[in-house]
Design a protein around this motif. Structure first.
Motif, mmCIF file in Angstrom:
data_model
loop_
_atom_site.group_PDB
_atom_site.id
_atom_site.type_symbol
_atom_site.label_atom_id
_atom_site.label_comp_id
_atom_site.label_asym_id
_atom_site.label_seq_id
_atom_site.Cartn_x
_atom_site.Cartn_y
_atom_site.Cartn_z
ATOM 1 N N ALA A 1 58.530 31.561 91.257
ATOM 2 C CA ALA A 1 57.795 31.771 90.015
ATOM 3 C C ALA A 1 56.673 32.789 90.187
ATOM 4 O O ALA A 1 56.297 33.466 89.223
ATOM 5 N N VAL A 2 56.120 32.899 91.400
ATOM 6 C CA VAL A 2 55.014 33.840 91.622
ATOM 7 C C VAL A 2 55.495 35.169 92.184
ATOM 8 O O VAL A 2 54.678 35.985 92.617
ATOM 9 N N GLY A 3 56.814 35.378 92.249
ATOM 10 C CA GLY A 3 57.293 36.716 92.571
ATOM 11 C C GLY A 3 58.068 36.893 93.847
ATOM 12 O O GLY A 3 58.512 38.010 94.148
ATOM 13 N N VAL A 4 58.273 35.844 94.632
ATOM 14 C CA VAL A 4 59.078 35.978 95.853
ATOM 15 C C VAL A 4 60.543 36.189 95.453
ATOM 16 O O VAL A 4 61.083 35.462 94.615
ATOM 17 N N THR A 5 61.194 37.163 96.058
ATOM 18 C CA THR A 5 62.567 37.501 95.672
ATOM 19 C C THR A 5 63.582 36.547 96.284
ATOM 20 O O THR A 5 63.292 35.820 97.241
ATOM 21 N N ARG A 6 64.787 36.583 95.716
ATOM 22 C CA ARG A 6 65.876 35.758 96.253
ATOM 23 C C ARG A 6 66.171 36.147 97.705
ATOM 24 O O ARG A 6 66.404 35.289 98.563
ATOM 25 N N GLY A 7 66.190 37.446 97.968
ATOM 26 C CA GLY A 7 66.486 37.909 99.322
ATOM 27 C C GLY A 7 65.475 37.420 100.331
ATOM 28 O O GLY A 7 65.816 37.076 101.465
ATOM 29 N N GLU A 8 64.188 37.374 99.925
ATOM 30 C CA GLU A 8 63.155 36.896 100.851
ATOM 31 C C GLU A 8 63.311 35.405 101.136
ATOM 32 O O GLU A 8 63.155 34.967 102.284
ATOM 33 N N LEU A 9 63.653 34.611 100.106
ATOM 34 C CA LEU A 9 63.899 33.183 100.346
ATOM 35 C C LEU A 9 65.123 32.971 101.237
ATOM 36 O O LEU A 9 65.132 32.106 102.119
ATOM 37 N N PHE A 10 66.161 33.752 100.972
ATOM 38 C CA PHE A 10 67.375 33.662 101.802
ATOM 39 C C PHE A 10 67.034 33.961 103.258
ATOM 40 O O PHE A 10 67.477 33.259 104.181
ATOM 41 N N ALA B 1 69.092 27.937 98.188
ATOM 42 C CA ALA B 1 67.661 28.157 97.990
ATOM 43 C C ALA B 1 67.408 29.447 97.228
ATOM 44 O O ALA B 1 66.502 29.520 96.383
ATOM 45 N N ALA B 2 68.204 30.471 97.490
ATOM 46 C CA ALA B 2 67.962 31.772 96.882
ATOM 47 C C ALA B 2 68.491 31.872 95.458
ATOM 48 O O ALA B 2 67.905 32.560 94.614
ATOM 49 N N ARG B 3 69.581 31.176 95.161
ATOM 50 C CA ARG B 3 70.227 31.367 93.851
ATOM 51 C C ARG B 3 69.596 30.545 92.746
ATOM 52 O O ARG B 3 69.768 30.856 91.568
ATOM 53 N N ALA B 4 68.889 29.454 93.093
ATOM 54 C CA ALA B 4 68.358 28.565 92.056
ATOM 55 C C ALA B 4 67.258 29.260 91.259
ATOM 56 O O ALA B 4 66.385 29.919 91.815
ATOM 57 N N ALA B 5 67.308 29.093 89.946
ATOM 58 C CA ALA B 5 66.246 29.626 89.085
ATOM 59 C C ALA B 5 64.979 28.803 89.276
ATOM 60 O O ALA B 5 65.052 27.600 89.577
ATOM 61 N N PRO B 6 63.817 29.399 89.129
ATOM 62 C CA PRO B 6 62.569 28.660 89.378
ATOM 63 C C PRO B 6 62.460 27.371 88.582
ATOM 64 O O PRO B 6 62.024 26.356 89.102
ATOM 65 N N VAL B 7 62.894 27.365 87.341
ATOM 66 C CA VAL B 7 62.715 26.172 86.519
ATOM 67 C C VAL B 7 63.591 25.020 86.994
ATOM 68 O O VAL B 7 63.202 23.860 86.957
ATOM 69 N N THR B 8 64.797 25.332 87.467
ATOM 70 C CA THR B 8 65.655 24.271 87.987
ATOM 71 C C THR B 8 65.286 23.895 89.406
ATOM 72 O O THR B 8 65.476 22.760 89.830
ATOM 73 N N ALA B 9 64.761 24.825 90.177
ATOM 74 C CA ALA B 9 64.373 24.529 91.553
ATOM 75 C C ALA B 9 63.252 23.511 91.609
ATOM 76 O O ALA B 9 63.087 22.807 92.600
ATOM 77 N N LEU B 10 62.454 23.429 90.533
ATOM 78 C CA LEU B 10 61.335 22.485 90.522
ATOM 79 C C LEU B 10 61.792 21.070 90.218
ATOM 80 O O LEU B 10 60.991 20.156 90.280
ATOM 81 N N ARG B 11 63.071 20.868 89.896
ATOM 82 C CA ARG B 11 63.574 19.524 89.593
ATOM 83 C C ARG B 11 64.520 19.066 90.694
ATOM 84 O O ARG B 11 65.488 19.739 91.007
ATOM 85 N N ARG B 12 64.234 17.904 91.290
ATOM 86 C CA ARG B 12 65.069 17.363 92.371
ATOM 87 C C ARG B 12 66.441 16.962 91.854
ATOM 88 O O ARG B 12 67.435 17.051 92.572
#
Length: 846
Positions: free
Chosen positions: A290-299, A377-388
C-alpha cells in the motif's frame, strides 16, 4: 528500500528462532543424507578403482586364461616372439590376515625384472630388506601404513589364511611411496615374488594374467590374438573398470534415489516454512504494497529469505553429510563385500563434485520450494493481503483444481512406469510423479473428510470435537502441507518396508526349495555371495564317503567371460536319485533337463542374466573355455536370487568336457534314512580334520546364514528409511507448531469466552491427532503404490528379479501408529504453550 526490506526479513527470522531452526535442520538433514550416501558409495568404488589402477599399472591389455589362469609357458613363448611387446607376469589373489580384524589383503606376485614398464612401488623410502623377495621363500613387502594398522614391523611374521588354509608370510620391508594414489593402493596390498604368490595361492606353474603394453594399437592386438593358445584371451584394461562400475550401478542408483526421498520431504518443510512466513506477515506485506513496495521487491524478499535459509542449511548439511558418510561407508563397504567384490576402504574420499552437487541440490530445492509462497506474496492486492481469510478462500477454491492436476500427473506417471524399458531414470521419474500427484490430492480430500468427520467428532467430544475438525478445514493452506509432508514420509516407510519384507519372503521361499540337501560343505569365501574357493584335492571324495551320507552333489564356481563380460559360471553335479529343484521362467523343466543331459553344448542362465543381457531360451552365448571360445545354446532361464549380476549353469559333465579344472567349490550331502543331521555334521567335521578350515552347516544353519547376509545388505536401506522419517518428523513438528502458533489470537478469544486451559489442550491435541490419523490413512494407499513400483518396476529393472509383493499387516499398522505418534508429539509444545498463554497478551495487536 531494499536495505530496509532486508533488515525486516532478518528481524522476522530472528523473531521466530524455533521455526527458523527447524527449517535449517530440515534442509541440513535432507542435504546430509544425499551427500553422505554419495560420498560413502563413491569412496568404496574409488578405493577399488584406485587399487585396480595401481595394480594394473601402465598396462594397456591383459592376457588372461581359463579357470586356473595361464600356464607359465605362455609367458615364455610371448617373450620369444620377434615382435614381443612389453610383458610382465602376474599372480594375484586374496588372503585374510589372522587376528581380531580379519582384514582382507590382495597378494600380488610380480617378476621384479619385468616390472619397469608397468609399476613402480619403490618411489619413496623403504625400511627393511626388499631384495629378500628374490632370495627367501614366503617373503612379502607391504605399505608402512598397513603394517602400523596391523601392528607389524619389518622382519615380523604375518599369519594369513587362503580358502581355509593357513600360511605364514615374512614381512621383509615396509614401503612409503611418495605418490598418494600408490600409498592408498598399498593399504590393501602385499607384494611378493611370483613363486611365493604361486605357492601361497595354490597356483604352482600358473599365472593369473600377463600384463602387456601394446604400442602398435589394434593392429598389434589383432596379430597377437591370432597366435594365442586355446583358452587364452586378450582384453583391454579399460574394460575391467567399466565392468565393475556396471556391476554396482544399480545398487548405488537405488541408494541415491532413497536418499533423494529425504530431500523431497525436506522440500515440504521449506515450502511450509516460507508459506508460514508469508501468511504470518500477510498484513505487513499488504501495508508495504500500500505504501509503494513493488511486487518484484516483495518476491525478491521472500526468495532472499529462502536463499539465506538454503545457504546456511546446506552448509550445515554438507558438514553433517561428511560426518554421516564416515559411518555409512562401513555399511556400504560390507554390502559390496557381501555381494560383488572385495574392497578395502581405509579413508573417506571428499570429491568436490559430490559437495558441489549437494550444494546445488540444497539451494535448488530451497528456491524451488519457496517460489509458490513468494509468488503468492507478490501477486496479492494490498486490500486482500490485509485479510487472513483471503488465503484460505483461495486455498479451498484451488483444492479441486489441484486434485485434477494431481490425477493428471498420476496418469502420466503410470504411463511412464508402464513404458517397456530397462532404464532406471523413467522408473524414478514415475515414482516421484506418484508422490507429487498424491500430494496434490491432499487438500481436496482433506476438506471432504474433515467435513464428514465433524459430526461424529461432535457426537463423541461435543463442541470441541466439531471445532477441531473445522479448524483443519479453516486452515487448509497450512494443514494440507503438513499432511502431505507426513503422508510422503510415512508412505515411504510403508513402501520400503513392504519391498524389503516381500524381497525377504521371496528369498526365504527360494532358499527353502533350493537347499534340499541336509548338510552343506564349503571353504570360507571372501565374498559371501560368491563361493568360488576350492576344496583341497582329494577332500571332496573323502567327505562324500562319510558314513551316514546316502547321496551327494557338488558345485564348482568360476569366473569366465561370456559375450566379453565377466560372469559367474556354476558347474553342478546333481545328486543321483534326488529331484532337481530349479524353477524356470522360460522353458519346461522336463525339456530343459533333457537338453542339458543329452548335449555338451547347452546351459541355462539365471533370470537377472537374461534380463540384463536380453537373452532368452534358444539363444546362443559365446563362452571362453579352456579349449577356446565356444557357442552354447541357452536351454532355459531359471529363477535365482543369489546374484543380481546373473549366473550361468551347466552340468558337471559338460563343464569337464570344456574345462581342465577338476576343483570343487562346495558339497551337498544327503543323510541316509534315520541318520541324525547334527551327528552327521559333527562326523563330516571330524573326517575333514585339520586339512582345511571348512564351513560345515546343516540345512537350517545355511538358510539362517544366507538370510543374515540378506539382512546385512538391507541395513543401509533401513538406515535411510529412518533418516527420511527423521526429516519428516522435523517437517511435521514445524508445520503443526506454526499452524497452532499462528492461531494464537483465535485461541485467546476462546480462552476469553470461557474455554479452560484443559479444554484448549484437549482441542489442540484432538486436532493434531486427527491430522495424524488422516496422514496415516493417506499414506497406506500411497505406500502400497510405492511398494508395487519398487517391487515390480524398480527392482525388476535394477536387478532383474521377479518378486512376489506381500502386504504385511504389521507394516501397514506401523504406518498408522507412526503417523499418530508423530502428530501427537508434534502437537505437544503448541498445546502446552497455548494452554499457558495469557489471553490478554495474545489479543494485543503486534
Amino acid at each position: 528500500m531494499r536495505a530496509l526490506l532486508a533488515r525486516s526479513s532478518l528481524r522476522h527470522l530472528g523473531g521466530h528462532p524455533w521455526l527458523t531452526a527447524l527449517s535449517l535442520l530440515g534442509i541440513a538433514m535432507g542435504v546430509a543424507v544425499v551427500v553422505s550416501i554419495d560420498l560413502a558409495s563413491g569412496s568404496a568404488l574409488r578405493a577399488f578403482e584406485q587399487s585396480t589402477d595401481v595394480v594394473a599399472g601402465r598396462a594397456t591389455h591383459q592376457l588372461t586364461g581359463g579357470t586356473s589362469g595361464l600356464p607359465e609357458g605362455v609367458y615364455t613363448a610371448l617373450k620369444l616372439r620377434p615382435d614381443s611387446p612389453d610383458a610382465a607376469p602376474v599372480v594375484q589373489g586374496f588372503v585374510q590376515v589372522e587376528g581380531g580384524n580379519h582384514r582382507t589383503l590382495t597378494l600380488l606376485g610380480l617378476d621384479p625384472f619385468a616390472e619397469a614398464p608397468f609399476r613402480d612401488f619403490s618411489t619413496g623410502g623403504a625400511v627393511g630388506d626388499v631384495s629378500a623377495l628374490l632370495t627367501r621363500p614366503g617373503t612379502v613387502v607391504m605399505g608402512a601404513k598397513t603394517a602400523r594398522s596391523l601392528g607389524v614391523k619389518a622382519g615380523d611374521t604375518l599369519p594369513v589364511t587362503v580358502t581355509g588354509l593357513r600360511r605364514e608370510l615374512r614381512v621383509s620391508a615396509l614401503l612409503t611411496p611418495s605418490q598418494e594414489t600408490t600409498e592408498r593402493a598399498l593399504e590393501s596390498l602385499l607384494i611378493a615374488d611370483i613363486s611365493t604368490a604361486q605357492e601361497v595361492l595354490g597356483l604352482e606353474g600358473r599365472l593369473t594374467r600377463v600384463d602387456l603394453r601394446l604400442k602398435g594399437g589394434e593392429a598389434q592386438a589383432a596379430a597377437l590374438k591370432a597366435t594365442l593358445p586355446p583358452g587364452a584371451e586378450l582384453v583391454q584394461t579399460s574394460g575391467r573398470a567399466g565392468t565393475v562400475e556396471q556391476m554396482t550401478r544399480a545398487f548405488r542408483t537405488n541408494l541415491t534415489a532413497l536418499s533423494l526421498l529425504a530431500l523431497v520431504v525436506g522440500m515440504f518443510l521449506i515450502y511450509n516454512t516460507m508459506t508460514f512466513s508469508v501468511v504470518q506477515r500477510r498484513g505487513m506485506l499488504g501495508r508495504l504494497r500500500a505504501v509503494g513496495v513493488t511486487r518484484g521487491e516483495l518476491f525478491a524478499v521472500v526468495l532472499g529469505e529462502a536463499l539465506l535459509l538454503g545457504i546456511v542449511g546446506t552448509a550445515a548439511g554438507l558438514l553433517l553429510g561428511i560426518l554421516m558418510a564416515s559411518g555409512l561407508v562401513g555399511l556400504i563397504t560390507r554390502t559390496i563385500n557381501d555381494l560383488y567384490f572385495v574392497v578395502n576402504v581405509r579413508r573417506l574420499s571428499l570429491e568436490p563434485f559430490t559437495l558441489i552437487k549437494g550444494l546445488s541440490l540444497g539451494l535448488g530445492a530451497t528456491v524451488l520450494a519457496a517460489l509458490v509462497p513468494a509468488w503468492e506474496a507478490a501477486r496479492a492486492a494490498p486490500v486482500t493481503a490485509l485479510r487472513r481469510s483471503t488465503v484460505e478462500d483461495v486455498s479451498r477454491n484451488r483444492a479441486p483444481k489441484l486434485a485434477v492436476l494431481g490425477l493428471i500427473i498420476l496418469a502420466i506417471s503410470a504411463a511412464v512406469l508402464a513404458w517397456p524399458t530397462q532404464a532406471l531414470m523413467p522408473a524414478y521419474t514415475g515414482l516421484f510423479g506418484v508422490l507429487l500427484g498424491s500430494s496434490l490430492l491432499v487438500p481436496w480430500v482433506t476438506e471432504k473428510l474433515t467435513k464428514a468427520a465433524a459430526r461424529p467428532l461432535g457426537a463423541m467430544f461435543g463442541p470441541l470435537g466439531r471445532m477441531a475438525a473445522r479448524g483443519v478445514t479453516a486452515s487448509l493452506s497450512r494443514t494440507a502441507v503438513a499432511l502431505a509432508a507426513l503422508m510422503v514420509a510415512v508412505a515411504t516407510t510403508v513402501g520400503v518396508g513392504l519391498m524389503v519384507s516381500s524381497f525377504r519372503g521371496t528369498v526365504a521361499a527360494w532358499l527353502e526349495s533350493a537347499l534340499q540337501a541336509d548338510v552343506f560343505v564349503s571353504p570360507p569365501s571372501l565374498v559371501a555371495r560368491r563361493g568360488d574357493s576350492s576344496l583341497v584335492p582329494g577332500l571332496a571324495e573323502k567327505l562324500r564317503s562319510t558314513p551316514g551320507v546316502e547321496a551327494s552333489g557338488s558345485i564348482r564356481v568360476i569366473h569366465v567371460r561370456i559375450n566379453d563380460v565377466d560372469t559367474d559360471l556354476l558347474a553342478v553335479d546333481f545328486a543321483k536319485g534326488h529331484e532337481r529343484t530349479y524353477r524356470f521362467k522360460e522353458g519346461r523343466a522336463e525339456d530343459v533337463w533333457r537338453q542339458l543331459d543329452a548335449s555338451t553344448d547347452a546351459l541355462i542362465v539365471s533370470e537377472p542374466f537374461a534380463f540384463h543381457r536380453d537373452v532368452h531360451a534358444g539363444d546362443t552365448l559365446r563362452v571362453a573355455t579352456d579349449k577356446g571360445p565356444h557357442d552354447f545354446r541357452v536351454a532355459g532361464v531359471y529363477f535365482d536370487y543369489g546374484s543380481d549380476v546373473g549366473t550361468v549353469l551347466m552340468p558337471r559333465a559338460t563343464y569337464e568336457h570344456w574345462y581342465e579344472d577338476r576343483g570343487v567349490s562346495g558339497l551337498s550331502l544327503f543323510a541316509a534314512p534315520g541318520q541324525d543331521v547334527d551327528e552327521l555334521v559333527a562326523r563330516v567335521r571330524d573326517r575333514a580334520g585339520g586339512e582345511q578350515a571348512l564351513n560345515v552347516r546343516a540345512n537350517r544353519a545355511l538358510r539362517q546364514a544366507s538370510m543374515e547376509v540378506f539382512d546385512r545388505t538391507f541395513t543401509i536401506t533401513q538406515v535411510l528409511r529412518l533418516l527420511a522419517i527423521g526429516v519428516a518428523f522435523v517437517g511435521v513438528l514445524s508445520a503443526l507448531m506454526s499452524l497452532q502458533l499462528e492461531r494464537a489470537r483465535e485461541f485467546a478469544v476462546l480462552r476469553a469466552t470461557g474455554l479452560t486451559p484443559g479444554q484448549l489442550w484437549g482441542m489442540v491435541s484432538l486436532q493434531t491427532g486427527l491430522l495424524g490419523l488422516l496422514a496415516g490413512l493417506f499414506s497406506v494407499p500411497l505406500g502400497l503404490a510405492l511398494a508395487y513400483v519398487l517391487v515390480h518396476v524398480i527392482n525388476q529393472r535394477s536387478f532383474g528379479w521377479t518378486l512376489q509383493l506381500v502386504v504385511a499387516p504389521g507394516v501397514v499398522g506401523q504406518a498408522l501408529v507412526l503417523a499418530l505418534v508423530a502428530a501427537a508429539l508434534a502437537g505437544l509444545y503448541p498445546a502446552w504453550r497455548m494452554a499457558r498463554a495469557n489471553p490478554a497478551m495474545a489479543l494485543r495487536e503486534e
